[in-house]
Design a protein around this motif. Structure first.
Motif, short mmCIF file in Angstrom:
data_model
loop_
_atom_site.label_atom_id
_atom_site.label_comp_id
_atom_site.label_asym_id
_atom_site.label_seq_id
_atom_site.Cartn_x
_atom_site.Cartn_y
_atom_site.Cartn_z
N LEU A 72 66.92 15.44 -59.22
CA LEU A 72 66.30 16.75 -59.06
C LEU A 72 66.69 17.42 -57.73
O LEU A 72 66.98 18.62 -57.68
N ASN A 73 66.71 16.65 -56.69
CA ASN A 73 67.12 17.18 -55.39
C ASN A 73 68.57 17.65 -55.42
O ASN A 73 68.93 18.69 -54.84
N LYS A 74 69.41 16.84 -56.06
CA LYS A 74 70.81 17.24 -56.15
C LYS A 74 70.95 18.55 -56.91
O LYS A 74 71.72 19.44 -56.55
N VAL A 75 70.17 18.65 -58.00
CA VAL A 75 70.24 19.90 -58.77
C VAL A 75 69.74 21.07 -57.93
O VAL A 75 70.32 22.17 -57.94
N TRP A 76 68.68 20.84 -57.17
CA TRP A 76 68.13 21.91 -56.33
C TRP A 76 69.13 22.34 -55.25
O TRP A 76 69.32 23.53 -55.01
N VAL A 77 69.74 21.36 -54.61
CA VAL A 77 70.73 21.67 -53.56
C VAL A 77 71.89 22.45 -54.15
O VAL A 77 72.39 23.41 -53.57
N ALA A 78 72.33 22.05 -55.32
CA ALA A 78 73.46 22.75 -55.95
C ALA A 78 73.08 24.18 -56.29
O ALA A 78 73.89 25.11 -56.11
N GLN A 79 71.85 24.35 -56.76
CA GLN A 79 71.42 25.71 -57.07
C GLN A 79 71.33 26.57 -55.81
O GLN A 79 71.74 27.74 -55.78
N ALA A 124 61.34 19.88 -52.99
CA ALA A 124 60.39 19.51 -54.06
C ALA A 124 60.08 18.01 -54.01
O ALA A 124 60.96 17.17 -53.75
N GLN A 125 58.82 17.70 -54.27
CA GLN A 125 58.36 16.31 -54.37
C GLN A 125 57.65 16.14 -55.74
O GLN A 125 56.80 16.95 -56.10
#
Length: 500
Positions: free
Chosen positions: A432-439, A478-479
């Motif tokens: 999820l963090n990776k997806v957020w960073v990419a976005q 996000a957590q």
């Protein structure tokens, strides 16, 4: 004329009352009485006739004639049929006719069970003489299976001979498969001159009125060669019975010593002499009467000097010798050796206690046996209880070990499941963090963020979002949280205080 007319009218008058029936009078009574008194042959008293057997359905095949029939010639005696009942037993029955089928009343048995007869009261046919009861049974089975009767006597004789041979072969095969006792051989008639040197039961009527008891010959005296003489008595021969009524010492009842399962020593009288011949005499009757007191035994010469404990040990030693099947030549030597060994054993164990226990009173014998059996039974009961408790404890321990093993396996399985769940949660957060960073990287301008676009507080990084639900706000990463079994995403937002 008027009188005659009146008489005719009187004859035609019908009375309203019923006439009394009068018994017929035999006016020739005196003449008949005189005939009876003089024994006139004209007066015939027909015998009482039973129900004709010619109309009955006859089962089985002919095996002989009735020994106690009142007919002098064997060919005219009452016929005996043998058949197999529903329990596969051979039954023999008398019919009120001869073997030619002619009705014969004579002294035919009457009453319940009077028609049944035992082998001793049967004069068997020629081809059945000398056969055992098992062979006769098989013969009856074979001959009963015949579909149609033979046309000529020659054919019947041939069929009977073949059936006898087949019956003997079947019985021989059965005895070879499971050896049995000596078969019973049937005896022949005593008044036929065709064969010599034959033995048969006496041709006599036991009771005047034939009955089931008479047919079975319950009052026949037991011969000297009784079947009891062939039985092997249990125990060890010790001597003879002191109270036997036989005049000769060699004919007195033999006494045997027996050791029970509780090691209780007792003496038992038998219907045998010491050399194995059958003897009845004053043999005791009643329940337990054959068990004698020790003082009623006259010991054999080689046991005369032995005490009761020594006789008991002698029985124990001789019992082992008999189990090893000693030969007649070894018997005398083994008896003397057993006496010496018994005395040595008693002397070593001190069982005599300087007292001759060879003649113990019946009261002491009974008390000693009762105490010994009570102690033995108590010891066996205690051992059985201890064994049962030990088995129960082992079962409880095995059950506890199984439960403990099951608990450990469940705990390990739960730990593995929790660890796998945590690893999966961590992996999901990383994704999820990776997806957020990419976005964020895709939506942020090419220039790096300015100072007021990133804030740090208590080790938490806040970045201003250019899009999304928190556009223009300083928002932390996000957590993922789990509350009441459900997953939630936590964002921390920094805003400046504003007053409305």
């Amino acid at each position: 004329m008027m009188v005659g007319h009146e008489e005719e009218e009187d004859d035609e008058v019908v009375t309203p009352f019923h006439k009394r029936k009068r018994q017929s009078v035999n006016y020739n009574l005196d003449e008949n009485y005189n005939k009876i008194a003089r024994g006139s042959p004209n007066v015939d008293h027909p015998p009482k006739r039973t129900k004709s057997t010619l109309s009955q359905k006859i089962r089985g095949v002919i095996i002989g004639v009735w020994r106690d029939s009142d007919q002098p010639d064997d060919a005219d005696k009452h016929v005996i049929y043998g058949f197999i009942d529903i329990h596969d037993r051979l039954r023999t029955r008398i019919y009120g006719m001869n073997r030619r089928g002619e009705e014969l009343v004579g002294n035919a048995p009457t009453g319940a069970g009077g028609c049944w007869v035992t082998f001793e009261r049967v004069i068997f046919d020629t081809h059945l003489r000398g056969l055992s009861s098992a062979e006769v049974k098989e013969y009856v089975k074979i001959r009963s299976e015949a579909t149609r009767p033979e046309a000529t006597p020659e054919e019947r004789h041939e069929a009977d001979s073949k059936a006898v041979l087949r019956a003997k072969a079947i019985v021989a095969q059965q005895e070879a498969a499971s050896p049995a006792t000596k078969p019973v051989v049937h005896r022949n008639s005593s008044n036929r001159p065709s064969l010599q040197n034959r033995q048969s039961l006496p041709r006599q009527t036991i009771h005047k009125t034939p009955s089931f008891q008479a047919v079975n010959a319950a009052d026949i005296q037991t011969p000297k060669t009784s079947p009891f003489a062939e039985l092997k008595p249990p125990g060890v021969l010790l001597g003879y019975w002191a109270d036997s009524d036989e005049p000769l010492e060699e004919d007195k009842h033999a006494v045997y010593g027996v050791l029970s399962g509780t090691d209780c020593f007792r003496v038992k009288v038998q219907r045998l002499t010491r050399d194995g011949r059958y003897v009845d005499g004053n043999f005791p009757t009643g329940a337990g009467a054959l068990w004698l007191h020790y003082d009623k035994v006259v010991l054999e010469p080689h046991l005369a000097s032995c005490t009761r404990p020594e006789v008991k040990e002698y029985c124990r030693i001789r019992q082992r010798d008999l189990e090893n099947r000693e030969s007649p030549k070894e018997k005398r030597a083994n008896e003397l050796k057993a006496v010496q060994r018994a005395k040595a054993i008693v002397a070593a164990e001190g069982l005599n206690n300087a007292v001759d226990q060879g003649r113990v009173s019946p009261e002491m014998e009974t008390r000693h046996s009762s105490r010994s059996e009570l102690r033995t039974s108590s010891r066996h009961q205690a051992e059985a209880d201890a064994a049962a408790e030990r088995v129960r404890q082992e079962k409880v321990e095995a059950r506890e070990r199984q439960n403990e093993k099951t608990r450990k396996e469940v705990a390990m399985a739960e730990a593995v499941i929790q660890e796998a769940a945590q690893m999966e949660l961590k992996n999901n957060l990383k994704k999820l963090n990776k997806v957020w960073v990419a976005q964020q990287a895709a939506t942020m301008p090419a220039a790096g963020p300015v100072d007021n676009e990133v804030k740090y507080y208590n080790g938490i990084k806040y970045e201003r979002k250019a899009n999304g639900p928190f556009q223009g706000k300083l928002v932390s990463n996000a957590q993922i949280l789990q509350i009441d079994g459900e997953d939630y995403v936590e964002y921390r937002v920094l805003t400046k205080p504003s007053f409305f």
